[in-house]
Design a protein around this motif. Structure first.
Motif, PDB file in Angstrom:
ATOM      1  N   VAL A  41       4.743   2.975 -14.211  1.00  0.00           N
ATOM      2  CA  VAL A  41       6.000   3.498 -13.502  1.00  0.00           C
ATOM      3  C   VAL A  41       5.685   3.836 -11.966  1.00  0.00           C
ATOM      4  O   VAL A  41       6.254   3.942 -10.986  1.00  0.00           O
ATOM      5  N   ARG A  42       4.504   4.490 -11.886  1.00  0.00           N
ATOM      6  CA  ARG A  42       4.079   5.138 -10.620  1.00  0.00           C
ATOM      7  C   ARG A  42       3.761   3.788  -9.668  1.00  0.00           C
ATOM      8  O   ARG A  42       4.094   3.959  -8.579  1.00  0.00           O
ATOM      9  N   ALA A  43       2.891   2.669 -10.188  1.00  0.00           N
ATOM     10  CA  ALA A  43       3.024   1.435  -9.276  1.00  0.00           C
ATOM     11  C   ALA A  43       4.414   1.045  -8.765  1.00  0.00           C
ATOM     12  O   ALA A  43       4.615   0.892  -7.740  1.00  0.00           O
ATOM     13  N   LEU A  44       5.283   1.161  -9.733  1.00  0.00           N
ATOM     14  CA  LEU A  44       6.660   0.772  -9.342  1.00  0.00           C
ATOM     15  C   LEU A  44       7.343   1.664  -8.223  1.00  0.00           C
ATOM     16  O   LEU A  44       7.856   1.139  -7.404  1.00  0.00           O
ATOM     17  N   HIS A  45       6.993   2.782  -8.385  1.00  0.00           N
ATOM     18  CA  HIS A  45       7.679   3.824  -7.479  1.00  0.00           C
ATOM     19  C   HIS A  45       6.768   3.631  -6.259  1.00  0.00           C
ATOM     20  O   HIS A  45       7.519   3.707  -4.940  1.00  0.00           O
ATOM     21  N   HIS A  46       5.446   3.300  -6.189  1.00  0.00           N
ATOM     22  CA  HIS A  46       4.759   3.124  -4.731  1.00  0.00           C
ATOM     23  C   HIS A  46       5.334   1.743  -4.237  1.00  0.00           C
ATOM     24  O   HIS A  46       5.504   1.794  -2.833  1.00  0.00           O
ATOM     25  N   TRP A  47       5.479   0.828  -4.779  1.00  0.00           N
ATOM     26  CA  TRP A  47       5.879  -0.466  -4.097  1.00  0.00           C
ATOM     27  C   TRP A  47       7.417  -0.413  -3.633  1.00  0.00           C
ATOM     28  O   TRP A  47       7.471  -1.072  -2.648  1.00  0.00           O
ATOM     29  N   ASP A  48       8.118   0.461  -4.491  1.00  0.00           N
ATOM     30  CA  ASP A  48       9.240   0.770  -3.776  1.00  0.00           C
ATOM     31  C   ASP A  48       9.383   1.720  -2.590  1.00  0.00           C
ATOM     32  O   ASP A  48       9.824   1.244  -1.571  1.00  0.00           O
ATOM     33  N   GLU A  49       8.362   2.722  -2.425  1.00  0.00           N
ATOM     34  CA  GLU A  49       8.250   3.534  -1.356  1.00  0.00           C
ATOM     35  C   GLU A  49       7.655   2.670  -0.242  1.00  0.00           C
ATOM     36  O   GLU A  49       8.064   3.179   0.966  1.00  0.00           O
ATOM     37  N   ILE A  50       6.871   1.785  -0.435  1.00  0.00           N
ATOM     38  CA  ILE A  50       6.189   0.980   0.770  1.00  0.00           C
ATOM     39  C   ILE A  50       7.071  -0.263   1.122  1.00  0.00           C
ATOM     40  O   ILE A  50       6.647  -0.992   2.185  1.00  0.00           O
TER      41      ILE A  50
END
Length: 286
Positions: A41-50
């Motif tokens: 989930v952390r990776a998905l959030h990061h990809w969303d943020e960038i």
């Protein structure tokens, strides 16, 4: 910071095969996407943020929802990440129509092949280091005889491993041994043989313990030993000198070269130690 993927992440082929058929008009939540793709989930959030992979929908409460199109983009990201592409490169492949995708993948394949070659070299080096820690000298019996002479005892290193294997000095010696070729061992053997000849010449010439000539030989021995095996302090050298005289194997080696050499060698080491304020009678292996 690049988020790490799930430790149970699927392989590239499995990821491609597992492309889900998402027909839910309401989309999938972050948790559902995480479970289906095998990313955190952390990776998905990061990809969303960038801005690499943003969900197209939001719930009234502000929660992310991913559509079929979002899932297709995420699958490509996962595949490209799996083969080692960085996020910036992935973004260019996905968003820049001018990027040669085939060329990018071929370049990545070349890098992967180079990494595999380096890892194979590391693996070989690790195997040699393991062998060196367990056996000390990585030469065949025939190579040992050719390098150190026919009187060399091939069991000597096994005996040393049994006695000193848990010491720092053995570890230092083993790690040096792991990287040495037969030619390098031959150079070491020649250097030690030259030192032995210099000791015999000094003994025959009547060089006395404590003289400048004797002290120079003691320093030369310490330097040769340090470069060949492991760092040898003056106190450790004193302990070694006493073994040269008392240990039958060492004494046989030196007295076999010249009668009385083992005792004379121990005496010049002791005299040099006293000149450096070390009492030979109380010196310890340190």
């Amino acid at each position: 910071m690049k988020p790490s993927g799930s430790p149970h992440r699927a392989s590239v082929a499995a990821t491609i095969r597992s492309m889900p058929d998402v027909a839910d008009a309401d989309g999938l939540t972050v948790g559902q996407v995480s479970a289906r793709l095998g990313v955190t989930v952390r990776a998905l959030h990061h990809w969303d943020e960038i801005g690499l992979a943003r969900p197209s929908l939001r719930t009234t409460g502000g929660y992310r929802l991913y559509t079929v199109g979002d899932l297709e983009r995420l699958h490509r990201i996962v595949v490209y990440r799996e083969i080692g592409l960085g996020l910036d490169r992935i973004r260019a492949i996905l968003d820049d129509s001018a990027v040669d995708v085939g060329g990018a993948l071929r370049a990545q394949r070349t890098q992967v092949a180079q990494r595999i070659e380096r890892l194979q070299q590391f693996s070989t080096g690790l195997d040699r280091m393991i062998d060196a820690h367990e056996h000390g000298l990585l030469l065949t019996i025939e190579q040992q005889a050719a390098t150190f002479g026919p009187e060399w005892n091939p069991d000597r290193h096994a005996q040393a491993r049994q006695r000193y294997g848990d010491t720092t000095q053995w570890q230092q010696y083993a790690e040096r041994s792991a990287s040495r070729s037969p030619g390098e061992w031959q150079t070491i053997a020649d250097t030690i043989a030259a030192l032995d000849r210099a000791l015999v010449d000094a003994l025959d010439a009547g060089v006395t313990p404590g003289s400048p000539e004797a002290n120079q030989l003691v320093e030369r021995h310490r330097e040769v030993f340090t470069s060949s095996y492991f760092p040898l302090t003056r106190q450790m050298q004193v302990c070694l000198g006493h073994r040269f005289e008392a240990d039958p194997a060492f004494a046989a080696h030196y007295d076999g070269i010249r009668a009385g050499l083992a005792t004379w060698f121990r005496r010049i080491i002791d005299a040099s130690a006293r000149a450096h304020s070390i009492d030979p009678d109380t010196a310890t292996w340190q």
